[in-house]
Structures are given as C-alpha cells and as structure tokens.
Design a protein around this motif. Structure first.
Motif, PDB file in Angstrom:
ATOM      1  N   ARG A 132       6.395  24.997 -29.149  1.00 26.41           N
ATOM      2  CA  ARG A 132       7.263  24.240 -30.045  1.00 26.41           C
ATOM      3  C   ARG A 132       7.434  24.971 -31.363  1.00 26.41           C
ATOM      4  O   ARG A 132       6.469  25.422 -31.963  1.00 26.41           O
ATOM      5  CB  ARG A 132       6.654  22.850 -30.280  1.00 26.41           C
ATOM      6  N   ARG A 133       8.692  25.074 -31.803  1.00 27.49           N
ATOM      7  CA  ARG A 133       8.975  25.814 -33.029  1.00 27.49           C
ATOM      8  C   ARG A 133       8.604  25.055 -34.299  1.00 27.49           C
ATOM      9  O   ARG A 133       8.149  25.652 -35.278  1.00 27.49           O
ATOM     10  CB  ARG A 133      10.464  26.174 -33.080  1.00 27.49           C
ATOM     11  N   ALA A 134       8.832  23.757 -34.317  1.00 28.44           N
ATOM     12  CA  ALA A 134       8.655  22.979 -35.549  1.00 28.44           C
ATOM     13  C   ALA A 134       7.228  23.104 -36.065  1.00 28.44           C
ATOM     14  O   ALA A 134       6.262  22.849 -35.338  1.00 28.44           O
ATOM     15  CB  ALA A 134       9.003  21.518 -35.289  1.00 28.44           C
ATOM     16  N   GLY A 135       7.094  23.491 -37.327  1.00 29.81           N
ATOM     17  CA  GLY A 135       5.784  23.612 -37.938  1.00 29.81           C
ATOM     18  C   GLY A 135       4.993  24.818 -37.472  1.00 29.81           C
ATOM     19  O   GLY A 135       3.802  24.925 -37.773  1.00 29.81           O
ATOM     20  N   ASN A 142       8.446  35.034 -33.942  1.00 31.32           N
ATOM     21  CA  ASN A 142       8.286  35.922 -32.795  1.00 31.32           C
ATOM     22  C   ASN A 142       9.139  35.479 -31.613  1.00 31.32           C
ATOM     23  O   ASN A 142       9.594  36.306 -30.818  1.00 31.32           O
ATOM     24  CB  ASN A 142       6.813  35.993 -32.384  1.00 31.32           C
ATOM     25  N   ALA A 143       9.375  34.180 -31.497  1.00 34.37           N
ATOM     26  CA  ALA A 143      10.179  33.674 -30.396  1.00 34.37           C
ATOM     27  C   ALA A 143      11.638  34.097 -30.504  1.00 34.37           C
ATOM     28  O   ALA A 143      12.369  34.062 -29.507  1.00 34.37           O
ATOM     29  CB  ALA A 143      10.087  32.146 -30.334  1.00 34.37           C
ATOM     30  N   HIS A 165       1.345  30.665 -31.605  1.00 32.63           N
ATOM     31  CA  HIS A 165       1.536  29.226 -31.467  1.00 32.63           C
ATOM     32  C   HIS A 165       0.216  28.494 -31.695  1.00 32.63           C
ATOM     33  O   HIS A 165       0.141  27.524 -32.458  1.00 32.63           O
ATOM     34  CB  HIS A 165       2.097  28.906 -30.079  1.00 32.63           C
ATOM     35  N   ARG A 166      -0.832  28.974 -31.056  1.00 37.57           N
ATOM     36  CA  ARG A 166      -2.141  28.348 -31.252  1.00 37.57           C
ATOM     37  C   ARG A 166      -2.625  28.559 -32.685  1.00 37.57           C
ATOM     38  O   ARG A 166      -3.199  27.653 -33.296  1.00 37.57           O
ATOM     39  CB  ARG A 166      -3.166  28.917 -30.268  1.00 37.57           C
ATOM     40  N   GLY A 167      -2.390  29.759 -33.221  1.00 39.75           N
ATOM     41  CA  GLY A 167      -2.830  30.037 -34.584  1.00 39.75           C
ATOM     42  C   GLY A 167      -2.162  29.151 -35.610  1.00 39.75           C
ATOM     43  O   GLY A 167      -2.817  28.674 -36.549  1.00 39.75           O
ATOM     44  N   ALA A 251       0.911  22.063 -25.004  1.00 41.47           N
ATOM     45  CA  ALA A 251       2.287  22.083 -24.501  1.00 41.47           C
ATOM     46  C   ALA A 251       2.605  23.286 -23.617  1.00 41.47           C
ATOM     47  O   ALA A 251       3.233  23.117 -22.554  1.00 41.47           O
ATOM     48  CB  ALA A 251       3.269  22.007 -25.670  1.00 41.47           C
ATOM     49  N   PRO A 252       2.200  24.510 -23.971  1.00 40.63           N
ATOM     50  CA  PRO A 252       2.525  25.636 -23.092  1.00 40.63           C
ATOM     51  C   PRO A 252       1.911  25.495 -21.698  1.00 40.63           C
ATOM     52  O   PRO A 252       2.530  25.872 -20.701  1.00 40.63           O
ATOM     53  CB  PRO A 252       1.946  26.847 -23.828  1.00 40.63           C
TER      54      PRO A 252
END
Length: 289
Positions: A132-135, A142-143, A165-167, A251-252
C-alpha cells in the motif's frame, strides 16, 4: 494459533528471508564502486543518495524523516550536496549495476539462470502488488520505478519494495512506542542481533556522547539495565513493536496467499544462505560491541 497470528508470523518469516537479498548491496564493493564512479563519497553519501534516489533530488529534511535513525547533521552533510555531483536518475542506474554485480558474484551464473530464480522473482513481484502506497514514502517512491527484465534484478527490485514497505510501517510502530531513531538503534543493538554499535555510529553519524545519552534515556524508562542489556520491559516493548510492524505488513502476503508465501520464503532463504556462505554479511560487523 489463530489465523491472524499465523499471518503475521508468516509475514515476518518471509521478510527475514527476502530482505537480505536487497540489503546485501550495502555491504558490497560493487555498490560503492558504482556510486563512486559518479563522484559520490564511498561512505554515508553513497548510502544516503542510493537509497533516497527514488524520491528524487530531495534534501536532508525528507531523508532524515523517512530514514528515521540517522543524525540529521550527517544527512545534511551529504544531501542535497550529492545532487550537485550527479542526478537521482544516474544513481538509480548505478545502484542497479551494483546490485547486478553483487548478485552475480555471490550467487553465481547457475543460480541466476535457474528456474527457481525466475519463480522467486515472480512470487516476490506478486506479493509487492499487495503493498500500500499511503503512508509509505520509501515504498511508494520505489514502486514508481520500472521492473528490471532479468529475473535476479527483478527479485532484487521486489525485495526492495517489500523491505521498504515493511520499513515504512516499522517507523510508524517506533513512533507509537515513543522511540526516536537513535533510541531504536540503541535498543536494537542491545539484542546483539544487528551490526555493532561502532558500525551504527559511523554510518548513521551518531557521536559516542549522543549514543550514551540515548542509553541513559532508555535506562530511565526501565528498558535497559545498568549493563546496557534489555530488561523485561525492554524486551516486551521490542516484541510489541515488532508485532505491530507485522500487522502493518500482512497485505503483501495476504495477496500472495499462504502456500505461495511459504514457497517464496523457501526460495529466498536458499538464495540468502548461498550469499551468506559467499561472505555477503561479514561476521565482524555484527554484535553489541
């Protein structure tokens, strides 16, 4: 164990298998050489510019905020100065060349050309579709980059997406825990499971005095004992923070599903073992010292 716990445990296990395939470049001469060829300092400037390049020609404020555990003065010495030497686009191309050289050296031609490599790349990219991109500023930047065609580079790209994403979620969890970036480093270092305090201070720009003061604050909170080891409260806070990070990172792997996630974990762990055996992560860099 209920379904939610299985999901968060599975997400963390997969992360620990996949993330080293991204972070290996930070220990590799190929990455430093590729960025040095652009005129960048081989030390913190190369790391900061290389990781920040997807964001564009950003300044120190944005990088200090998103990276979280670097001294702002260190960041400000490197950025935006790096962009007077080269461009984010050139850095992105150089870091991909560095990743290519690193993976070729560590894994070898047969592994790179294997069906397992292509399978892992496909699975990791599919997982990244669930991010998810938000936040999530570092993930989202990178996406926006093009996926490389070669499977080992596509896997490196996907590992980067999943790691950032996790970071990004972990930064949110640290903020909830009331830990600034330096305090988070000192607390993590107390576990002995990360690079040494000497390496962290050098690469993140923290002085001995600032590091010591952060330790004092953690002792005042009852999170470290006088010897600098984790207390029960410190262990519990770290566990809570990691659990929240897990929940923010399902989510991933929900997108991928349990069987495919297990397969990605298996494949990535195998590649990571090969890389470690080839000296990817020097043992002397790790521990509390």
């Amino acid at each position: 164990m209920n379904r939610g716990n299985m999901e968060t445990t599975t997400a963390r296990r997969c992360h620990h298998a996949v993330a080293p395939l991204h972070s290996v470049v930070y220990f590799a001469p190929e990455h430093r050489d590729a960025l040095a060829a652009l005129g960048l300092d081989r030390g913190p400037m190369s790391y900061l510019a290389g990781r920040a390049a997807p964001l564009g020609a950003v300044g120190a404020g944005a990088v200090t905020a998103t990276f979280y555990n670097f001294d702002h003065a260190q960041v400000a010495r490197c950025l935006p100065a790096a962009w007077a030497v080269t461009t984010p686009e050139a850095v992105l191309a150089a870091r991909l060349r560095g990743a290519d050289g690193t993976l070729r050296r560590l894994l070898g031609k047969e592994v790179l050309a294997s069906g397992e490599m292509a399978e892992a790349a496909g699975l990791a990219l599919r997982a990244a579709e669930g991010c998810r991109r938000a936040g999530r500023p570092l993930y989202a930047a990178n996406a926006d980059l093009q996926v490389p065609e070669e499977p080992h580079l596509a896997l490196w790209h996907a590992a980067t997406l999943l790691r950032e994403h996790r970071g990004d979620g972990h930064v949110a969890a640290l903020a909830v825990a009331g830990l600034c970036g330096l305090e988070a480093l000192v607390l993590h270092n107390a576990t002995g499971e990360t690079v040494t305090s000497a390496v962290l201070k050098q690469t993140r720009g923290w002085s001995d005095a600032r590091w010591s003061a952060a330790g004092d604050r953690l002792r005042d909170r009852g999170l470290l004992d006088e010897a600098g080891d984790l207390t029960g409260a410190g262990t519990a806070l770290r566990a809570d923070t990691e659990a929240l990070t897990d929940r923010l990172d399902t989510a991933p792997y929900d997108r991928l599903g349990p069987d495919a996630t297990a397969r990605l974990t298996e494949l990535a762990a195998g590649f990571t073992r090969i890389a470690r055996a080839a000296g990817a992560f020097p043992a002397e860099f790790y521990g509390k010292g």
